[in-house]
Scaffold this motif. Structure first.
Motif, PDB file in Angstrom:
ATOM      1  N   ASN A 127       2.154   1.799  -3.398  1.00 40.86           N
ATOM      2  CA  ASN A 127       1.088   2.222  -4.140  1.00 40.86           C
ATOM      3  C   ASN A 127       1.005   3.649  -4.111  1.00 40.86           C
ATOM      4  OD1 ASN A 127      -0.620   1.909  -5.974  1.00 40.86           O
ATOM      5  ND2 ASN A 127      -2.239   1.089  -4.683  1.00 40.86           N
ATOM      6  N   THR A 128       0.905   4.097  -2.704  1.00 40.36           N
ATOM      7  CA  THR A 128       0.655   5.766  -2.577  1.00 40.36           C
ATOM      8  C   THR A 128       1.942   6.484  -2.802  1.00 40.36           C
ATOM      9  OG1 THR A 128      -0.417   4.575  -0.566  1.00 40.36           O
ATOM     10  CG2 THR A 128       0.017   7.024  -0.547  1.00 40.36           C
ATOM     11  N   ALA A 184       1.848   6.628  -6.798  1.00 37.56           N
ATOM     12  CA  ALA A 184       0.461   7.564  -6.994  1.00 37.56           C
ATOM     13  C   ALA A 184       1.032   9.035  -6.881  1.00 37.56           C
ATOM     14  CB  ALA A 184      -0.616   7.119  -6.636  1.00 37.56           C
ATOM     15  N   VAL A 185       1.405   9.318  -5.762  1.00 37.29           N
ATOM     16  CA  VAL A 185       1.703  10.683  -5.394  1.00 37.29           C
ATOM     17  C   VAL A 185       2.931  11.211  -6.340  1.00 37.29           C
ATOM     18  CG1 VAL A 185       2.708  12.233  -3.637  1.00 37.29           C
ATOM     19  CG2 VAL A 185       0.976  10.759  -3.009  1.00 37.29           C
ATOM     20  N   GLU A 198       0.820  -1.255   0.066  1.00 38.26           N
ATOM     21  CA  GLU A 198       0.019   0.002  -0.060  1.00 38.26           C
ATOM     22  C   GLU A 198       0.844   1.295   0.080  1.00 38.26           C
ATOM     23  OE1 GLU A 198      -3.003  -0.079   3.214  1.00 38.26           O
ATOM     24  OE2 GLU A 198      -3.787  -1.721   2.335  1.00 38.26           O
ATOM     25  N   ILE A 199       2.245   1.322   0.842  1.00 41.26           N
ATOM     26  CA  ILE A 199       2.835   2.367   0.985  1.00 41.26           C
ATOM     27  C   ILE A 199       3.648   2.589  -0.558  1.00 41.26           C
ATOM     28  CG2 ILE A 199       4.888   3.210   1.959  1.00 41.26           C
ATOM     29  CD1 ILE A 199       4.163   1.841   4.435  1.00 41.26           C
ATOM     30  N   PRO A 227      -7.290  11.364  -7.551  1.00 42.47           N
ATOM     31  CA  PRO A 227      -7.357   9.681  -7.533  1.00 42.47           C
ATOM     32  C   PRO A 227      -8.847   9.310  -7.664  1.00 42.47           C
ATOM     33  CG  PRO A 227      -5.757  10.264  -5.759  1.00 42.47           C
ATOM     34  CD  PRO A 227      -6.335  11.473  -6.418  1.00 42.47           C
ATOM     35  N   SER A 266      -3.531  16.258  -5.293  1.00 49.16           N
ATOM     36  CA  SER A 266      -3.317  14.921  -5.217  1.00 49.16           C
ATOM     37  C   SER A 266      -4.101  14.013  -4.328  1.00 49.16           C
ATOM     38  CB  SER A 266      -1.976  14.839  -4.519  1.00 49.16           C
ATOM     39  OG  SER A 266      -2.124  15.115  -3.070  1.00 49.16           O
ATOM     40  N   LEU A 267      -5.002  14.718  -3.489  1.00 48.95           N
ATOM     41  CA  LEU A 267      -6.083  14.157  -2.733  1.00 48.95           C
ATOM     42  C   LEU A 267      -7.346  13.790  -3.435  1.00 48.95           C
ATOM     43  CD1 LEU A 267      -5.992  15.762   0.827  1.00 48.95           C
ATOM     44  CD2 LEU A 267      -5.691  13.554   0.228  1.00 48.95           C
TER      45      LEU A 267
END
Lengths: 67, 639
Positions: free
Chosen positions: A9-10, A13-14, A6-7, B96, B92-93
């Motif tokens: 992935n995050t 994405a960021v 998950e980390i 998604p 960024s929030l």
């Protein structure tokens, strides 16, 4: 294991969104601000009588078809 | 023809089903999921609407979503373009959610419908009216008027934050709109945040706090001046410009630029749950008065543009019953009607109506007196068997009354003796107010009642007022109004004849002493400024509730009772008999009435649930279920 996935992935994405925001959107925004001027009316215009946008439109069926 | 309306993804999702122009069923998703202000796709509310009406999805002529997501995305991108490189955290929030869901909203809706029953995707007609058209339609089409000026004011839809429309027969024309980021709803929300309440749910608290401010004080006058000179400009037609140097909601994670506010007002942002100082009360009063001024000017412009004597209101700001009451009292319009679910949930109903009258071009007629809301009692109802099974489940002893009149007599006696009664009857209310079907009731004459209800039953801030329900026939006897207010959307002043005089040093008293001063012969429902958020109860729309108040009047001579929503702080209003029983057992309510069943707390088994209100674990669970933004959380404009 799941948590580290998950980390990752995050973070990915960021990172990708950072590229979109700073590499693509920010330069585009500079052009946008020149072309569209002050679309959000951020600057106060002295002596303005109204901040309303005139629409004068009667809704019809075609107004509802597009998302 | 069946048309289904949906609102979702912003706050308060909901669903409405029309059979031609008749509202068959409407409900908010939060009542089923038990998550307050639930914004998720309203699958449960949709299932209820379809099941209640016995309609299958293949029989639906159209499914209508309450706004245009792509227009909204356009506004978001324009906003980021106006501020970039600032604003990445918000971007960024927000993005998604768009990439995963909202860009593919058609697919999402079809997928959810397919979960309920197998559908032929090509046969489902999906429509997307503008957000403010949905609000305007929710205000005009169910109203009793054949033509009216329609004013919608909220936080933000796609671009519009407010609109002036004209409704005539089956058509709506939009005449003016105010565009983001200049928004009356967001302005009020910013003050809600700064005074330590939650955005999107605490606005009501700010409105309740305002009368504690002192309009004669130098501080209040200074706040008004500072707001008008620095935060905003109000044009004569009510349109506003907000100085974004003081706000952070466009691309930031808070409502306000706290440092700039602190410099301006000399007052830090109030931490939630801390002591309420007089400064915050004066600030609340200042923004309430400014909001009333803006709403009045917009209404005046709507009158000028339309020439109508009727006004319809919707959008979150239309839940500001103080502004509504003053607008009605001003006499600017002869008649005013407000959609009971004026917030986003009500957009589902408006979307369905907009499709029915505008897209399908169906004729519309009204009798000029009755609205189409059926008392806003449009949610689920439960049978005798449902209640019996809950009683069995919890081994709960009850008395069953064959005769409803007898039950009313018994409950009236209980109220007269100071008891607090949970009252659960018929169909659940549509909209945020409890109107006598999911209500907690008490004696308005009792001088201890406001304190008792706030602290022992509702577990909420002691300053908050309670609303009166009064027999429509008796309204003039207690309140200074001629109008009806069946949905608690207008305030009225308590009549001079039943008021008590204020002490000379009243404004110098501490907040708590002001609160507990006995202001009238119905003190539990008289707010500090002698106002009351009134519900007139009509025999035609809610005969059972009318009968109960009438029984109370026969015994006591008083046709007014306290009516507050059947929930505790932070939880949605109860929906099912089980929700009602659990809420009843976790609070210090004395009696529970569900249909013709009467439960006496003293005769019930001790409640073993560990989730009592003083348990920290309960508080954590409650917060987990509360989906409204926290004080330090992004205001979800990007969602």
């Amino acid at each position: 294991m799941l948590k580290s996935a998950e980390i990752i992935n995050t973070v990915t994405a960021v990172f990708l969104m950072g590229i979109v925001y700073y590499v693509f959107l920010t330069p585009f925004s500079l052009v946008y601000r020149v072309v569209k001027r002050d679309r959000l009316l951020l600057k106060r215009v002295s002596g303005k009588q109204s901040y309303f946008v005139v629409r004068d439109h009667t809704y019809n069926a075609s107004d509802m078809e597009k998302m | 023809m069946y048309v289904l309306g949906i609102s979702a993804f912003y706050h308060d999702s909901g669903c409405s089903l029309l059979r031609d122009d008749e509202i068959v069923a409407s409900a908010q998703e939060e009542r089923f999921t038990r998550k307050k202000h639930d914004l998720s796709f309203p699958s449960n509310a949709m299932k209820f609407c379809l099941k209640y009406s016995g309609v299958s999805i293949s029989e639906l002529t159209a499914v209508v979503f309450y706004d245009k997501p792509l227009l909204k995305l356009g506004r978001l991108m324009a906003t980021y373009c106006a501020f970039a490189p600032v604003g990445f955290n918000s971007f960024s929030l927000a993005m998604p959610v768009w990439v995963k869901e909202k860009l593919f909203l058609k697919n999402l809706i079809l997928r959810e419908l397919n979960k309920i029953e197998n559908i032929d995707r090509k046969k489902v007609k999906l429509l997307f009216p503008e957000h403010h058209l949905s609000h305007a339609a929710s205000a005009f089409y169910p109203s009793p008027f054949q033509e009216a000026a329609v004013l919608t004011i909220d936080g933000v839809g796609e671009w519009a934050t407010a609109s002036i429309c004209r409704g005539k027969d089956n058509g709506i024309s939009i005449l003016r709109e105010l565009d983001f980021p200049h928004s009356v709803g967001l302005l009020y929300a910013a003050f809600t945040y700064y005074c330590g309440f939650k955005v999107n749910s605490g606005e009501y608290k700010l409105m309740g706090l305002a009368p504690y401010g002192n309009s004669n004080s130098a501080r209040y006058k200074n706040y008004v001046k500072l707001i008008e000179e620095n935060l905003l400009d109000i044009a004569d037609d009510g349109s506003i410009w907000l100085n974004q140097e003081y706000f952070d909601y466009t691309t930031g994670l808070r409502m306000t630029q706290n440092d700039n506010w602190q410099k301006l007002f000399g007052l830090p942002v109030r931490k939630p749950e801390t002591e309420l100082k007089q400064e915050y009360c004066d600030l609340a009063l200042a923004i309430q008065h400014i909001t009333e001024e803006i709403v009045f000017k917009m209404a005046k412009e709507a009158k000028r543009l339309t020439g109508s004597n009727n006004l319809c209101l919707a959008g979150g700001v239309a839940l500001n019953c103080v502004a509504n009451g003053k607008l009605l009292k001003s006499g600017l319009f002869d008649k005013a009607w407000v959609q009971p679910a004026a917030g986003d949930a009500g957009g589902a109903l408006g979307a369905a109506y907009a499709a029915y009258y505008i897209y399908f071009n169906k004729p519309r007629s009204t009798d000029g007196t009755k609205d189409k809301m059926r008392g806003s009692l449009l949610g689920p109802e439960f049978s005798k068997l449902d209640i019996e099974s809950i009683a069995q489940k919890y081994r709960a002893e009850y008395e069953y009354y064959e005769n409803f009149d007898e039950l009313c007599g018994k409950v009236a006696d209980l109220l007269n003796s100071g008891k607090v009664v949970g009252w659960f009857q018929g169909r659940m209310e549509w909209g945020p107010r409890a109107l006598g079907n999911r209500s907690i009731l008490a004696d308005a004459r009792n001088i201890e009642m406001q304190k008792k209800l706030n602290l022992k039953i509702k577990y909420r801030e002691s300053f908050r007022p309670f609303a009166p329900s009064v027999l429509s026939e008796d309204v003039r006897q207690y309140f200074d109004t001629d109008g009806s207010s069946p949905y608690m959307l207008f305030i009225a002043d308590v009549a001079e004849s039943i008021r008590n005089r204020l002490p000379d040093n009243y404004h110098d008293l501490p907040i708590k002493e002001k609160l507990y001063h006995i202001r009238s012969s119905v003190p539990a429902v008289t707010h500090l400024d002698y106002s009351a958020r009134l519900q007139t109860v009509h025999k035609e729309t809610n005969p059972k509730f009318w009968k109960l108040i009438n029984s109370f009047k026969e015994r006591t001579g008083c046709g007014v009772i306290v009516n507050t929503s059947f929930n505790v702080r932070g939880e949605p209003i109860v929906c099912t008999p089980e929700d009602a029983y659990r809420c009843f057992m976790r609070t210090e309510m004395d009696y529970l009435v569900m249909e013709n069943f009467l439960f006496n707390k003293e005769k019930l088994p001790v409640w073993r649930d560990k989730r009592d209100r003083n348990n920290p674990a309960t508080e954590r669970a409650r917060r987990k279920n509360d989906t409204s933004p926290r004080d330090n959380e992004i205001y979800p404009l990007g969602r």
